[in-house]
Design an enzyme around this catalytic site. Structure first.
Site, PDB file in Angstrom:
ATOM      1  N   SER A 255      83.769  67.503   5.599  1.00  0.00           N
ATOM      2  CA  SER A 255      82.842  66.586   6.563  1.00  0.00           C
ATOM      3  C   SER A 255      81.954  65.748   5.856  1.00  0.00           C
ATOM      4  CB  SER A 255      82.067  67.934   7.004  1.00  0.00           C
ATOM      5  OG  SER A 255      80.784  67.592   7.911  1.00  0.00           O
ATOM      6  N   LYS A 256      81.717  64.650   6.899  1.00  0.00           N
ATOM      7  CA  LYS A 256      80.744  63.591   6.519  1.00  0.00           C
ATOM      8  C   LYS A 256      79.423  64.596   6.165  1.00  0.00           C
ATOM      9  CE  LYS A 256      83.059  60.621   9.608  1.00  0.00           C
ATOM     10  NZ  LYS A 256      83.052  59.925  10.876  1.00  0.00           N
ATOM     11  N   ARG A 257      78.933  65.361   6.824  1.00  0.00           N
ATOM     12  CA  ARG A 257      77.658  65.967   6.649  1.00  0.00           C
ATOM     13  C   ARG A 257      77.602  66.603   5.213  1.00  0.00           C
ATOM     14  NH1 ARG A 257      77.383  69.138  12.210  1.00  0.00           N
ATOM     15  NH2 ARG A 257      79.476  68.906  11.670  1.00  0.00           N
TER      16      ARG A 257
END
Length: 486
Positions: A255-257
């Site tokens: 995930s980008k997060r």
């Protein structure tokens, strides 16, 4: 799989930096085009203005160029099927949606947002997944025309068959059949006149003559609706290749997060770009042999769609780092030197050192380019260090044994002229002294390493460090160590 006149496309949305999942899609798409002598098209899908990020289109260009994924048609170079930016193609989509209305494959929907919210609320209360209830699907033409004439806001929805099944073929998953009753009447044109992602894709892929579509398998559920649109228009369906997700672990997508998901992040961490491409190619694709290190040209030659996996790929940071290290070790010396120099210069500003020797000793000992500044930070300024560093159980050395060792090596180094000061001559002179003293190599070389660097871990041993630092600096540091040890 048909490999005649192959045309593939990479169609990112300019919503930020390049996620490695997107880059992997671009890589596979590029490889397929090049493998079969086809065309690789770049299309920018910027119709979602709420997620649009200023400057993100340039990031896409820069990333693809940095990776060597050059396109044959695209926004910046044009081509016969442009424009290649969706926001510049707005008139096209409404025209094709209207054609579907005329042929009975789509319809005008005048339902308000308030009505839809109420319907969805009632569906959720009954445990039904919220979907459109097809309220306007069979609206008489006269009533629809009247509402249009009055300027009533509307969307255009796809008219999905209520019975039967739709079958589509995917190169990885084979034939998949879905009951039409499970499909919703998706929106094709929104109330603001903008196309939805799903509809714009279909129209653009057809008009740009795309033969192979590579995308994430989250779009498998949309493929039946895509096929129904192709059939409604009488268009040929492209070859579908739905690739699995890249996972952080068995339960979580990368995930980008969570960080470490962007191409730029890896470059900043010191990964070599061809190594990044090499690694992400292996995330979901297995070559036939044992080879793991591939140039882009080798990937094009070896890649086969049959090697793609239907299981999620687990991102392995340790494996990626190992591949990066192997790439760095395998580079020609001059290329590594050029690559390493900016990192060397972050902490080492001296011009009177032997950069060639430094690069030579760094190359087999570097996994990430960003490790280099810390490895060479002793060159400009000898750090303060504790005499305990001279203790090395394996070498059988200590602060006490270091004194005679350094006193023995000092006149040897002083006996080498500035003109003759190089790694080969230093090695010959020091090893001659080791033989004369009748001691183990490490007994003398370990104290030299510590005295010259003030560190236990260095790029190279004492002889290489002396060659790097130069005659005067090496002798000065040996004298300082002797004085410090007393």
């Amino acid at each position: 799989m048909n490999t005649q006149n192959v045309r593939t496309r990479f169609a990112p949305s300019p919503t930020g930096y390049m996620h490695i999942g997107n880059l992997r899609t671009a890589l596979y798409t590029y490889i397929i085009a090049r493998k079969y002598g086809g065309k690789f098209i770049l299309r920018i899908e910027d119709t979602d203005r709420e997620r649009f990020v200023e400057g993100a289109t340039e990031v896409i260009y820069d990333t693809l160029r940095a990776c060597g994924l050059t396109w044959d048609e695209g926004p910046d170079i044009g081509g016969p099927t442009g424009p290649y930016i969706q926001s510049e193609r707005m008139g096209i989509y409404k025209e094709y949606a209207e054609k579907l209305v005329q042929t009975g494959h789509a319809y005008y929907c005048f339902c308000t947002k308030e009505r839809m919210e109420k319907v969805h609320e009632e569906q959720r209360a009954k445990g039904i997944t919220p979907t459109y209830d097809r309220h306007c699907r069979d609206l008489p033409k006269e009533e629809a025309d009247k509402l249009l004439a009055e300027g009533t806001p509307y969307v255009i929805r796809q008219k999905v068959p209520l019975d039967g099944t739709t079958t589509f073929h995917d190169e990885l998953y084979g034939d998949i059949s879905v009951p039409n009753a499970d499909l919703d009447d998706q929106i094709l044109i929104k109330a603001d006149g903008m196309p939805t992602y799903n509809f714009a894709n279909i129209v653009d892929d057809h008009l740009m003559e795309i033969t192979h579509v590579v995308r994430g398998n989250e779009y498998l559920s949309s493929a039946p609706k895509y096929n129904l649109l192709y059939e409604a228009f009488g268009w040929e369906v492209p070859t579908y290749i739905h690739v699995e997700h890249i996972m952080r672990d068995a339960s979580h997508k990368l995930s980008k997060r969570d960080g470490d998901a962007y191409f730029g992040d890896f470059v900043e961490k010191g990964y070599y770009i061809p190594a990044i491409l090499n690694y992400i190619a292996l995330l979901g694709w297995a070559p036939k042999g044992e080879q793991e290190i591939f140039t882009l040209e080798e990937l094009i030659k070896e890649f086969d769609i049959s090697g793609l996996s239907k299981s999620p790929a687990i991102f392995d940071a340790v494996k990626m780092k190992a591949i990066n290290a192997e790439w760095l070790r395998g580079l020609p010396h001059e290329e590594f030197r050029t690559l390493a120099l900016p990192y060397i210069r972050q902490t080492c500003k001296r011009e009177d050192i032997d950069i060639d020797v430094l690069a030579k000793v760094l190359q087999p000992r570097t996994e990430l380019l960003t490790e280099i500044p810390e490895k060479v930070d002793f060159i400009d300024t000898l750090p303060e260090y504790d005499s305990e560093l001279y203790f090395n159980k394996k070498m059988k050395t200590s602060a006490e044994t270091a004194v005679p060792a350094l006193n023995a090596v000092l006149p040897v180094l002083e006996g080498i002229s500035e003109a003759d000061w190089n790694e080969e001559n230093i090695h010959s002179a020091v090893f001659a002294e080791i033989e004369k003293q009748g001691v183990k190599n490490g007994w003398m070389l370990w104290p030299v390493r510590v005295a010259l660097s003030g560190k236990a871990l260095t790029p190279g041993g004492g002889i290489e460090l002396a060659a790097i630092l130069g005659r005067d600096e090496s002798i000065a540091r040996i004298k300082k160590a002797i004085a410090k040890l007393g």
